[in-house]
Design an enzyme around this catalytic site. Structure first.
Site, PDB file in Angstrom:
ATOM      1  N   GLU A 131      79.842   4.924  73.764  1.00 47.47           N
ATOM      2  CA  GLU A 131      81.298   4.863  73.589  1.00 47.47           C
ATOM      3  C   GLU A 131      81.826   6.278  73.839  1.00 47.47           C
ATOM      4  OE1 GLU A 131      84.700   3.691  70.329  1.00 47.47           O
ATOM      5  OE2 GLU A 131      83.171   5.168  69.909  1.00 47.47           O
ATOM      6  N   HIS A 156      86.283  -4.294  67.907  1.00 44.35           N
ATOM      7  CA  HIS A 156      86.829  -4.155  66.554  1.00 44.35           C
ATOM      8  C   HIS A 156      87.871  -3.042  66.453  1.00 44.35           C
ATOM      9  CE1 HIS A 156      83.885  -1.085  67.084  1.00 44.35           C
ATOM     10  NE2 HIS A 156      84.266  -0.491  65.979  1.00 44.35           N
ATOM     11  N   ASP A 157      88.114  -2.315  67.551  1.00 44.24           N
ATOM     12  CA  ASP A 157      89.074  -1.207  67.525  1.00 44.24           C
ATOM     13  C   ASP A 157      90.381  -1.548  68.231  1.00 44.24           C
ATOM     14  OD1 ASP A 157      87.412   0.538  66.158  1.00 44.24           O
ATOM     15  OD2 ASP A 157      86.491   1.309  67.990  1.00 44.24           O
ATOM     16  N   ASP A 187      78.110   5.415  69.155  1.00 50.80           N
ATOM     17  CA  ASP A 187      79.504   5.617  68.745  1.00 50.80           C
ATOM     18  C   ASP A 187      80.027   7.017  69.076  1.00 50.80           C
ATOM     19  OD1 ASP A 187      81.681   4.463  66.817  1.00 50.80           O
ATOM     20  OD2 ASP A 187      81.318   6.464  66.019  1.00 50.80           O
ATOM     21  N   ASP A 241      74.422  -0.393  66.358  1.00 49.09           N
ATOM     22  CA  ASP A 241      75.443   0.631  66.517  1.00 49.09           C
ATOM     23  C   ASP A 241      74.853   1.930  65.965  1.00 49.09           C
ATOM     24  OD1 ASP A 241      78.082   1.737  66.839  1.00 49.09           O
ATOM     25  OD2 ASP A 241      78.879  -0.267  66.428  1.00 49.09           O
TER      26      ASP A 241
HETATM   27  C1  NOJ Z   1      84.545   4.402  67.077  1.00 49.41           C
HETATM   28  C2  NOJ Z   1      84.343   3.147  66.296  1.00 49.41           C
HETATM   29  O1  NOJ Z   1      84.324   2.055  67.156  1.00 49.41           O
HETATM   30  C3  NOJ Z   1      85.474   3.096  65.280  1.00 49.41           C
HETATM   31  O2  NOJ Z   1      85.556   1.854  64.630  1.00 49.41           O
HETATM   32  C4  NOJ Z   1      85.269   4.224  64.312  1.00 49.41           C
HETATM   33  O3  NOJ Z   1      86.393   4.294  63.456  1.00 49.41           O
HETATM   34  C5  NOJ Z   1      85.129   5.576  65.022  1.00 49.41           C
HETATM   35  N1  NOJ Z   1      84.328   5.531  66.217  1.00 49.41           N
HETATM   36  C6  NOJ Z   1      84.481   6.569  64.104  1.00 49.41           C
HETATM   37  O4  NOJ Z   1      83.131   6.267  63.936  1.00 49.41           O
END
Ligand code: NOJ
Length: 549
Positions: free
Chosen positions: A259, A324-325, A201, A100
């Site tokens: 992402e 995980h989000d 990210d 990541d």
């Molecule tokens: C996306 C990540 O997947 C998330 O977990 C994080 O809080 C935010 N970006 C900030 O890095």
């Protein structure tokens, strides 16, 4: 369609959230040696790529997404030697390692930021985004994703710095070429250590309008507004990504998953169209709360059709329901009660039937479910805490506010992995950092491995099928017309190989139009295998079936 990196079509990527995967030393926190001792689990499933959520040095304001040392390992997770061993053991098993990469922002405890904030004229002064106060207040009305203003005042400089996420995650200033070079050489260092790819990210936010205009968007309950300027990747952002590609991704032939905030398929295509030379595939990021309230099978089908049309001639897809989000997929899109097992299998069968590279998030392969903590204090997720605060501000009762936080919380997916039915689910010998879902005695890896009709075995079979079927890994997709929104009928075909699937997204039976029912062919997989498999004709609640024609 021919991709330069044809090998990405053969991957099934497993995401590990290290904090919650396996603890090896009894401190209640998952770690790298823990991941190493569970690699056989990945091999047994058939996984050939591992995406590791951040393991870098971090004060953990956002569980590692706030990095204070890009070339160091978080102490709680182990050492660089542990990481080297992990990488080596993955490679021995034919598993690619995807790190990541969090470079929209760092931690405020990164040495760069500590120096940058110390004065207006130091070496790193311009590594972050600093602005003078406006009328004695923040430079504009922009909101931070985790609540409150996106600006934080630093008396040493008499200035504010910008942070899209928490105030402990200051945004890096990509307009500064020296900063960009630091990031590229850090990436190169990891690639040379053996990394096969990056999941990058929050990358659609790199370029900011330098004049930081006030946002006209309606304010959040706490008075600050999200900026529409950041919703579409600005041309400058795409330029920075192409620089990254030219400097690192292409020369080293690494796999890349961006992402991104992509409100429509045109924007998605800008990130992944091969001729644009940005990413191989993208995880479109939509605020979970928005998605939860607008999601429906009908919308999912429309999204699949649109993404497919946009990228089929020139691009590729990251396929995922979970990470995980987001809350757990079986709780969100399936039914985690009466139809828990069949709906978890149905979702898996749909996802793995779609074109693109499938992602499996830890625990999804055993149908792990959401977990509601009874008080807000038990939550770790800053997003859940912010939702709770904002709800109180609009007059919700504490019970209502807690309910909203429970619904969207990212902690739903972050409870520790359920390995077996012993104390603490086999995750740790100590006190787990986040509560374990009490259903671990029924839902765990060990019991499902021994049960040929389990969700786990459904995932294994799907992954094996994808490896042997070019129709699945490379074929065209046809979405067949059906009269009901909750029924999906799909066809994949490649050089004469044809697969057909049905998926019922409902707790009611679904009629399959006569014309779609195959006259001959073989049932390859059924979500009702425990109940004797597909019986022909209409589908039972959450039934899913895959045929080879
Ligand atoms: C996306 C990540 O997947 C998330 O977990 C994080 O809080 C935010 N970006 C900030 O890095």
């Amino acid at each position: 369609m021919e991709l330069k990196k044809d090998w990405i079509k053969d991957l099934v990527i497993y995401q590990v959230y290290p904090r919650s995967f396996q603890d090896s030393n009894g401190d209640g926190i998952g770690d790298i040696p823990g991941i190493i001792c569970r690699l056989d689990h990945l091999s047994d499933l058939g996984i050939n790529a591992l995406w590791l959520s951040p393991v870098y040095r971090s004060p953990n304001d956002d569980n590692g997404y706030d990095i204070s040392g890009y070339q160091e390992i978080m102490e709680e997770f182990g050492t660089m030697e542990d990481w080297d061993q992990l990488c080596q053991e993955c490679h021995q098993r034919g598993i690619k390692v995807i790190m990541d990469l969090v470079v929209n922002h760092s931690s405020d405890e990164h040495p760069w930021f500590i120096e940058s904030k110390s004065s207006r004229d130091n070496e790193k002064s311009d590594y972050y985004i600093w602005r003078d106060p406006k009328n004695g207040k923040e430079p504009n009305n922009w909101a931070s994703v985790f609540g409150g203003s996106a600006w934080e005042y630093v008396p040493e400089r008499g200035q504010y710095y910008y942070h899209l996420f928490s105030k402990k995650q200051p945004d890096l200033n990509w307009a500064n070429p020296k900063l960009r070079e630091e990031i590229f050489s850090m990436m190169e260092w990891w690639v040379k250590k053996g990394v096969d790819g990056f999941r990058v990210d929050a990358i659609s936010y790199l370029d900011k309008p330098q004049d930081f205009p006030d946002s006209p968007e309606p304010p959040q309950p706490d008075g600050y507004s999200f900026s529409a300027c950041l919703v579409n990747g600005r041309p400058g952002t795409h330029g920075y990504i192409r620089d990254m590609n030219r400097r690192i991704f292409s020369p080293y032939n690494v796999l890349t998953v961006g992402e991104v905030a992509a409100p429509d398929t045109e924007e998605l295509a800008r990130y992944v169209a091969t001729q644009r030379e940005e990413f191989d595939m993208a995880i479109p990021f939509v605020a979970p709360v928005v998605e939860i309230s607008t999601w429906s099978p009908k919308k999912l089908r429309q999204d699949i059709a649109a993404d497919y049309a946009a990228l089929k001639d020139d691009g590729w897809w990251a396929r995922f329901f979970s990470n995980h989000d987001k809350p757990r997929q079986v709780s969100l899109y399936g039914n985690d009660q009466e139809y828990w097992e069949v709906s978890a299998k149905m979702l898996a069968m749909l996802l793995h039937f779609l074109p693109g590279t499938p992602f499996v998030y830890q625990g999804e392969e055993i149908g792990m479910t959401n977990m509601r903590f009874p008080t807000i204090e038990e939550y770790n997720d800053p997003d859940a805490k912010n939702t709770y605060r904002q709800q109180l501000l609009i007059g919700a009762t504490p019970e209502e506010a807690l309910h909203q936080a429970q619904m969207i919380s990212r902690d739903n997916a972050r409870t520790p992995m359920q390995w077996n039915g012993t104390e603490n689910a086999g995750f740790t010998a100590g006190k787990p950092w986040l509560g374990i879902n009490p259903n671990y005695r029924q839902i765990n890896v060990e019991s499902q491995k021994g049960d040929p009709h389990s969700i786990y075995h459904c995932y294994k079979a799907l992954i094996a099928l994808r490896k042997e079927s070019r129709a699945l890994s490379r074929g065209d997709l046809e979405i067949l017309p059906v009269p009901t929104d909750t029924l999906f009928a799909l066809k994949r075909s490649y050089q004469g190989e044809v697969l057909l699937s049905f998926h019922n997204f409902s707790a009611e039976p679904a009629e399959v139009p006569e014309a779609l029912l195959p006259q001959s062919g073989q049932v390859l997989l059924s979500s009702y295998d425990r109940q004797g498999g597909y019986q022909g004709g209409s589908l039972r609640p959450y039934e899913s079936v895959i045929f080879r024609l």
